[in-house]
Design an enzyme around this catalytic site. Structure first.
Site, mmCIF file in Angstrom:
data_model
loop_
_atom_site.group_PDB
_atom_site.id
_atom_site.type_symbol
_atom_site.label_atom_id
_atom_site.label_comp_id
_atom_site.label_asym_id
_atom_site.label_seq_id
_atom_site.Cartn_x
_atom_site.Cartn_y
_atom_site.Cartn_z
ATOM 1 N N SER A 304 0.866 -1.188 0.000
ATOM 2 C CA SER A 304 0.000 0.000 0.000
ATOM 3 C C SER A 304 0.895 1.228 0.000
ATOM 4 O O SER A 304 2.077 1.138 0.318
ATOM 5 C CB SER A 304 -0.861 0.023 1.258
ATOM 6 N N ASP A 305 0.342 2.391 -0.327
ATOM 7 C CA ASP A 305 1.116 3.604 -0.097
ATOM 8 C C ASP A 305 1.027 3.936 1.404
ATOM 9 O O ASP A 305 0.255 3.336 2.150
ATOM 10 C CB ASP A 305 0.630 4.769 -0.973
ATOM 11 N N TYR A 306 1.827 4.895 1.807
ATOM 12 C CA TYR A 306 2.009 5.261 3.215
ATOM 13 C C TYR A 306 0.671 5.549 3.918
ATOM 14 O O TYR A 306 -0.001 6.522 3.575
ATOM 15 C CB TYR A 306 2.886 6.510 3.261
ATOM 16 N N ALA A 308 -2.078 4.391 3.543
ATOM 17 C CA ALA A 308 -3.252 4.410 2.656
ATOM 18 C C ALA A 308 -4.337 3.442 3.114
ATOM 19 O O ALA A 308 -5.518 3.679 2.873
ATOM 20 C CB ALA A 308 -2.838 4.101 1.219
#
Ligand code: NOJ
Length: 773
Positions: A304-306, A308
């Site tokens: 996942s992104d940070y 997210a």
């Protein structure tokens, strides 16, 4: 299901994964890696649920301090020390010695001695900084981009890293968005070619060319394609804004670059922060399971992104972290980057029967396989070594490459017979502006430990011209503006006036002024969208005052986005756009200004005339009221107060010679779907200097069952020509180049007339026609 049955199902599942892996890597025999995979199966079976979930969690660097682990209720992740010891990955730490110690401690204390994956954003270089990706796009050179990526990989692995969060392959069309600097631009074809090159450079192999993945080899690093998907289309260019795209546009324009990188063998993908048609990516099962895994064939690790995953709570999709964790695992997110979801709730969800353990096993298997591919079970430190850092960081080879790439990424927008500045005129050049002696040329995603090693324009010019007269002229920022970190420059009107007056005086007594202007690097990148995308007002004032006393102004513009440069172009005799050129920026600028190296960059993103035109990009769809003359009057496509045309189109860029193009010809006017045809044009260097031209081929589908773009780039070639020399440049047109999603959403080509253009930029009118039958 009984225990025995469950064990058998698990065994079958692993066997299937193993078979898939053997198939996908062309391995047939029982070689070393496959043996290793059988040990991995055993390892996975032996792991507790908590250990498995741990592998799926990435913690931030700030949880590791010299004094030890920062854990507990007040920390970012609110984790216990015991849980922290089980995590699979760390984000954001560098330094061979430090990473060695961290890895050693984690491996020794882990119940199964599983090494950590160490990840970092190596976007345009580690310690030797290359031009920002948007500038790399302007090189139109996959070869150069691949070499730079490999140099970055060597430095990154020397400092102990295993994964870089690059390439960023988001298609970008809105210059207000701060992150356009991280993309290679507005064109799906160019982005795909350069994305492939980056993957080859990082990972050291090309799946498309049938090469086996060898991440364990010294100097190779795992790449991570991001941000899946559509992050480059936030409404209004506003950071973290939602994205609404028709499925057709999404598939035709936005997916190809990610797809290309996956085909090339990129082993990781990152989800994006944005929603796509109202669903946040990290919880979008259709996007991740159907499109990414099934259709695009991605079998690597999805991170996942940070934060997210947890952000789905604020999106209003999940009630709490527990539900967010469930949505993410159902969507197939293997690793949760710095959020509380997986670490706190995934095991519980499995125990409560809300998530099948099979999904966790699948994810952990992919993570273990990546660690194995990197050779971390044999050598958890990979290449990390202080001696290697010392040899590779800023080594002459990497500096040389950074200099070459920077020079080739500069776009000469205007040259009213003033450039190059001959060395004989050395004594009469004044270097003015806030960028004249600044090392702030790295771009927002570069964190060199020794920024002072960057070459300023002043230093570069001194090498070429001996001493040069330098004056700051004004401050980098207007006093009422701030960077994305809230940093302002404080100065009084008198202080500003003193600088402006000094500049005026110096300009007045010089033959030529090189004016070094631009936006602050922290006005770009993540979290740096802007509503005004011109130069700061005091910089424009400086330009006006200098120009009032000296007409020979060469403006060098630094930026992380296409800025509005309309006035700058009007007031300058020459304009050189240098983006954020990196460590060797100053040397490369001097190389180009002096004519030792000829500029050859072509715009990878359209330059607007004014912010109101944004988003403006060349490959737009046709309208019912086309406006070829660019008129502002009448019931016609466009504006009443500004031309429909940009200041400079995609693909545009001058050099110190001129090129002529013959009319385009095609090998056959009829093309059968099963055949290819050739389109040709002869390019002649009609000037007096040897130079490189990037010859571009565009196609237009004249009529389709759905509206088609005005033009689409489908090929480019670089040719070096001596004065007077001509070369025939040939492009092969394949049926694939003509395909699109028809009115029934079938990806196909439709018979009918096509135009093929060959020219110096996307505005070319030089064409031939052919029919597809
Ligand atoms: C957030 C950014 O969106 C992403 O591109 C980056 O890789 C991660 N943070 C990690 O730094």
């Amino acid at each position: 299901m009984g225990d025995q049955e469950e064990g058998f199902a698990f065994y079958c599942f692993l066997k299937i994964l193993l078979l898939q892996w053997k198939k996908s890597t062309n391995r047939t025999g029982k070689d070393e890696k496959v043996m290793k995979l059988e040990q991995l199966e055993k390892l996975l079976q032996d792991m507790s649920l908590e250990e498995k979930v741990g592998q799926m969690v990435q913690i931030p660097a700030n949880m590791l301090t010299e004094g030890g682990l920062l854990t507990g209720p007040t920390d970012t992740m609110e984790m216990s020390e015991e849980t922290t010891r089980l995590v699979g990955s760390i984000l954001g730490k560098t330094g061979a010695e430090e990473l060695h110690n961290i890895q050693k401690e984690f491996v020794e204390n882990h119940p199964h001695h599983i090494p950590l994956l160490l990840m970092y954003d190596v976007i345009n270089g580690m310690e030797t900084i290359f031009p920002i990706p948007l500038a790399q796009g302007c090189t139109f050179s996959p070869e150069l981009v691949e070499r730079a990526a490999h140099a970055a990989a060597k430095e990154a692995t020397a400092t102990g890293l295993h994964v870089t969060f690059s390439p960023m392959l988001d298609l970008v069309r809105d210059a207000r968005w701060g992150r356009v600097m991280e993309s290679t631009g507005e064109d799906p074809w160019l982005n795909a070619e350069l994305g492939r090159a980056m993957v080859r450079g990082y990972q050291g192999s090309s799946k498309v060319q049938g090469e086996l993945l060898d991440l364990a080899k010294e100097g190779n690093i795992a790449g991570c394609v991001k941000h899946f998907a559509g992050y480059g289309a936030p409404l209004g260019g506003r950071e973290y804004e939602n994205v609404e795209l028709s499925e057709r546009t999404f598939r035709e324009d936005y997916l190809p670059a990610y797809q290309a990188a996956i085909e090339e063998g990129c082993v990781m993908v990152m989800t994006s922060f944005n929603t796509l048609n109202r669903i946040p990516s990290s919880g979008n099962q259709w996007l991740m399971r159907k499109v990414l895994r099934e259709e695009m064939g991605f079998d690597g690790v999805l991170i996942s992104d940070y934060s997210a995953v947890d952000e789905m709570i604020r999106h209003g999709i999940a009630e709490d972290s527990r539900e967010a964790a469930k949505l993410a695992i159902l969507a197939g997110v293997d690793m949760d980057m710095v959020s509380n979801a997986y670490v706190k709730y995934l095991a519980e969800l499995v125990r409560d029967g809300e998530v099948e353990e099979r999904l966790v096993d699948e994810a952990v298997w992919r993570i273990l396989k990546l660690k194995n591919d990197l050779g971390l079970f044999e050598n958890p430190y990979k290449d990390g070594a202080k001696e290697k850092e010392e040899i590779l960081f800023l080594c002459p080879e990497h500096r040389g490459l950074a200099r070459e790439m920077a020079a080739k990424s500069f776009v000469l927008l205007k040259n009213d017979e003033i450039l190059p500045l001959e060395q004989e005129n050395a004594g009469t050049i004044a270097l003015i502006g806030p960028y004249a002696d600044s090392t702030e040329m790295f771009g927002a995603w570069s964190f060199p430990k020794r920024p002072e090693q960057g070459v300023t324009i002043k230093q570069g010019m001194e090498v070429r011209y001996g001493s040069v007269k330098v004056c700051r002229g004004c401050f980098m920022q207007d006093e009422d503006k701030q960077t994305k970190f809230g940093v302002k420059e404080k100065y009084t009107t008198e202080e500003l006036e003193t600088l402006l007056a000094e500049a005026e005086k110096l300009a007045g007594k010089s033959e030529t002024v090189v004016l070094c202007l631009g936006e602050h690097r922290e006005y770009t990148g993540e979290g740096a969208s802007r509503t005004e995308i011109g130069l700061p007002k005091h910089q424009l004032e400086l330009l006006k005052r200098v120009q009032a006393v000296n007409k020979n102004v060469v403006t060098v513009v630094f930026s992380g986005r296409p800025l509005v440069l309309t006035e700058v172009v009007e007031l300058s005799r020459a304009v050189l756009l240098v983006w954020m050129p990196g460590t060797e920026g100053g040397s490369a600028i001097a190389d180009v200004l002096s004519g030792a190296v000829l500029p050859e960059g072509k715009l990878s993103m359209t330059l607007p005339r004014c912010v109101g035109q944004v988003p403006v990009f060349y490959n737009k769809f046709r309208t019912g009221r086309p406006n070829e003359e660019g008129t502002t009057v009448g019931y016609i496509h466009g504006y009443i107060d500004e031309s429909i045309y940009p200041l400079y189109p995609f693909g545009y860029g001058l050099t110190y010679t001129t090129f002529g193009y013959s009319k385009v010809s095609v090998s056959q006017e009829i093309m059968k779907k099963t055949e290819t045809i050739a389109a040709k044009a002869t390019v002649t260097n009609t000037g007096t200097r040897e130079a490189v031209e990037t010859v571009q081929m565009y196609l237009t589908d004249v009529k389709g069952s759905v509206v088609r773009p005005v033009k689409m780039l489908r090929g480019f070639k670089k040719v070096a020509l001596k004065p007077g020399e001509s070369r025939k440049v040939t492009f092969t047109i394949t049926e694939d180049m003509l395909k699109f999603y028809d009115s029934n959403m079938v990806y196909t080509s439709e018979p009918g007339e096509f135009e093929v253009y060959i020219g110096p930029d996307s505005d070319t009118k030089n064409k031939a026609v052919f029919r597809l039958v």
